[in-house]
Design a protein around this motif. Structure first.
Motif, PDB file in Angstrom:
ATOM      1  N   ASN A 146      45.871  35.950  -0.902  1.00 52.07           N
ATOM      2  CA  ASN A 146      46.860  35.060  -0.322  1.00 52.07           C
ATOM      3  C   ASN A 146      47.000  33.886  -1.284  1.00 52.07           C
ATOM      4  O   ASN A 146      46.106  33.622  -2.091  1.00 52.07           O
ATOM      5  N   TYR A 155      48.212  29.757  -0.903  1.00 52.11           N
ATOM      6  CA  TYR A 155      48.740  28.721  -0.016  1.00 52.11           C
ATOM      7  C   TYR A 155      48.382  27.355  -0.579  1.00 52.11           C
ATOM      8  O   TYR A 155      47.497  27.228  -1.430  1.00 52.11           O
ATOM      9  N   GLY A 207      51.427  34.324   2.857  1.00 54.59           N
ATOM     10  CA  GLY A 207      50.944  35.394   3.745  1.00 54.59           C
ATOM     11  C   GLY A 207      50.036  36.360   3.004  1.00 54.59           C
ATOM     12  O   GLY A 207      49.461  36.024   1.969  1.00 54.59           O
ATOM     13  N   ALA A 208      49.934  37.576   3.530  1.00 49.20           N
ATOM     14  CA  ALA A 208      49.040  38.569   2.909  1.00 49.20           C
ATOM     15  C   ALA A 208      49.693  39.162   1.667  1.00 49.20           C
ATOM     16  O   ALA A 208      50.858  39.549   1.697  1.00 49.20           O
ATOM     17  N   CYS A 254      43.430  30.649  -2.239  1.00 48.77           N
ATOM     18  CA  CYS A 254      43.580  31.878  -1.454  1.00 48.77           C
ATOM     19  C   CYS A 254      42.936  31.609  -0.095  1.00 48.77           C
ATOM     20  O   CYS A 254      41.788  31.153  -0.039  1.00 48.77           O
ATOM     21  N   ALA A 255      43.641  31.880   0.978  1.00 50.53           N
ATOM     22  CA  ALA A 255      43.123  31.594   2.325  1.00 50.53           C
ATOM     23  C   ALA A 255      41.944  32.486   2.684  1.00 50.53           C
ATOM     24  O   ALA A 255      41.093  32.113   3.480  1.00 50.53           O
ATOM     25  N   ILE A 256      41.904  33.666   2.072  1.00 53.66           N
ATOM     26  CA  ILE A 256      40.823  34.616   2.392  1.00 53.66           C
ATOM     27  C   ILE A 256      39.586  34.296   1.564  1.00 53.66           C
ATOM     28  O   ILE A 256      38.463  34.375   2.052  1.00 53.66           O
TER      29      ILE A 256
END
Lengths: 350, 107
Positions: free
Chosen positions: B59, B61, B72-73, B94-96
């Motif tokens: 991701n 963000y 998003g993904a 990266c959000a993940i």
């Protein structure tokens, strides 16, 4: 060849054959052992502790700032009720958590998640179970302001602290003689103190540094399982035992965790930040919801693989661990606890 | 009069085309759970194409004030572009995997 000579030849042949087999076997065992030892040496290298605490350029360390931060951290007047300090939920007596399944906020209101430890927070990439804060400075003010936690609007807090002469002196010492109290300074001081809270050397660290006696054989086996069959190190990696990432580990609750902030990413549904494992046997109960009471229960959960759902982490798979392997994993995790000096309390300014 | 209007229109069109031509695109790859760059400097209007060269979903963000975005993904093998339309410092993650980060300076 006559009878005795034949017998002698057979016996000699057997002895030579057995010796050759034993030598080959022993050499193969030695090679296997060496291979395993080399593998462990490589694995150990991934767990070496850092030599210094990272402080950000825009909030460097100073002893006066850390002292102010410590005073604020332990002061219950930072809450509206005057009864809750940062240390109420993140207490040194409970490995910088609170020992409860769920945190408790203003008016004894039970919060939605377990209070995470602040141990080694200096190295955290993002803060909170759902990672909604990027820095300790941002995070420090969050629970103070949150109406369900300390319920203290920052403007009221600044007015309250400004009336305490001792605080104005502490702020002046920490911020180049400036006695004004601001939200930013409160955050910077608390964050500075929090960065100094680091887990000390544990038996595991001594073992990594070549003290072979520091771990039991069970814990040594646990280390190999941790990095192998049990797959723990897929997420609990590095000296803090975390990848600072987010995973759904298949626990049965409705909390969407990181998924609330990132609804467009399926794998973030029910996903929470991987907690570090330092001093983990002092930090029960476990998981973001405090639903597991012991480390043995935690291992059982991972052995089962968690609830199957689309968001479940790809790393989560049934492990088929034996009873002994489960005990070894717990023994390994118990070796991560440091014997730290007790924390001294502070005299709060009046 | 008409000649002047045509000339003005042509100059306007030329300016737009020049601006578009001047806007640049930088490629940043995601591999081994790291961005290929830690810091990049762009001009307002430039674009970054984020290419997921990894085996896992990523991701991109930012929560930086005035520059918030979330793509998003992003599945492995895909590229997603984001245009930076405002000057400032943009912290991108990266959000993940929040250790994946790059700071974008937009001038």
């Amino acid at each position: 060849m006559n009878g005795p000579s034949l017998k002698f030849a057979i016996v000699l042949g057997c002895i030579l054959g057995f010796s050759a087999y034993s030598l080959a076997e022993s050499s193969s065992n030695q090679a296997e052992r060496k291979g395993k030892d080399d593998q462990v040496v490589v694995l150990k290298a991934g767990y070496e502790r850092p030599t210094e605490i990272p402080f950000p350029e825009d909030n460097p360390f100073s002893a006066a700032k850390a002292e102010l931060g410590k005073t604020l951290y332990f002061d219950p007047r930072l809450s509206r009720s005057n009864m809750q300090s940062c240390a109420s939920c993140h207490s040194p007596s409970f490995a910088w958590g609170d020992g409860l399944a769920k945190g408790v906020g203003d008016h004894m209101h039970e919060l939605g998640r377990r209070s995470p430890t602040i141990l080694n927070a200096a190295w955290s990439e993002v803060l909170m179970w759902d990672g909604r804060f990027d820095t300790l400075e941002e995070q420090a003010l969050g629970p103070i302001e949150a109406d369900v936690e300390m319920n203290m609007p920052l403007d009221e807090l600044i007015a309250k602290l400004s009336k305490i002469e001792g605080y104005r002196e502490l702020f002046a010492a920490a911020f180049q003689g400036d006695r004004d109290i601001t939200a930013d300074k409160i955050a910077m001081a608390i964050a500075t103190y929090e960065r100094t809270i680091v887990s000390g050397e544990a038996p595991f660290d001594r073992w990594v540094n070549a003290d072979r006696q520091a771990l039991s054989t069970s814990a040594e086996r646990g280390f190999e399982l941790f990095n192998g069959k049990a797959r723990c190190a897929a997420c609990h990696s590095g000296w803090r035992f975390t990848d600072d990432s987010f995973h759904d580990i298949g626990l049965a609750d409705d909390d969407l965790g990181r998924g609330t902030e990132f609804p467009g990413i399926l794998k973030m549904q029910h996903a929470f930040k991987t907690p570090g494992l330092r001093n983990i046997d002092q930090r029960a109960p476990y998981m973001h919801d405090g639903s597991l009471a012991t480390l043995a229960e935690v291992v059982e959960h991972y052995d089962g693989g968690g609830i199957r759902r689309p968001s479940l982490s790809d790393e989560m798979k049934p492990l088929d661990l034996t009873k002994q392997e489960k005990r070894d994993l717990v023994a390994f995790m118990e070796s991560l606890t440091s014997d730290d000096e007790p924390v001294t309390y502070v005299q709060l300014p009046r | 009069m008409i000649e002047k209007m045509i000339a003005a229109t042509m100059i306007g069109a030329w300016l737009v085309i020049s601006a578009a031509a001047a806007a640049d695109e930088i490629v940043i790859t995601q591999k081994g759970k790291v961005f290929s760059e830690k810091k990049v400097t762009l001009q307002v209007g430039d674009t970054i194409s984020f290419v997921n060269d990894d085996e896992s979903t990523h991701n991109v963000y930012s929560r930086s004030k005035g520059h918030k975005f979330d793509i998003g993904a992003q599945r492995p093998g895909t590229a997603i572009s984001h245009q930076f339309n405002k000057a400032g410092k943009v912290k991108v993650r990266c959000a993940i995997h929040p250790r994946m980060k790059v700071t974008v300076f937009v001038e």
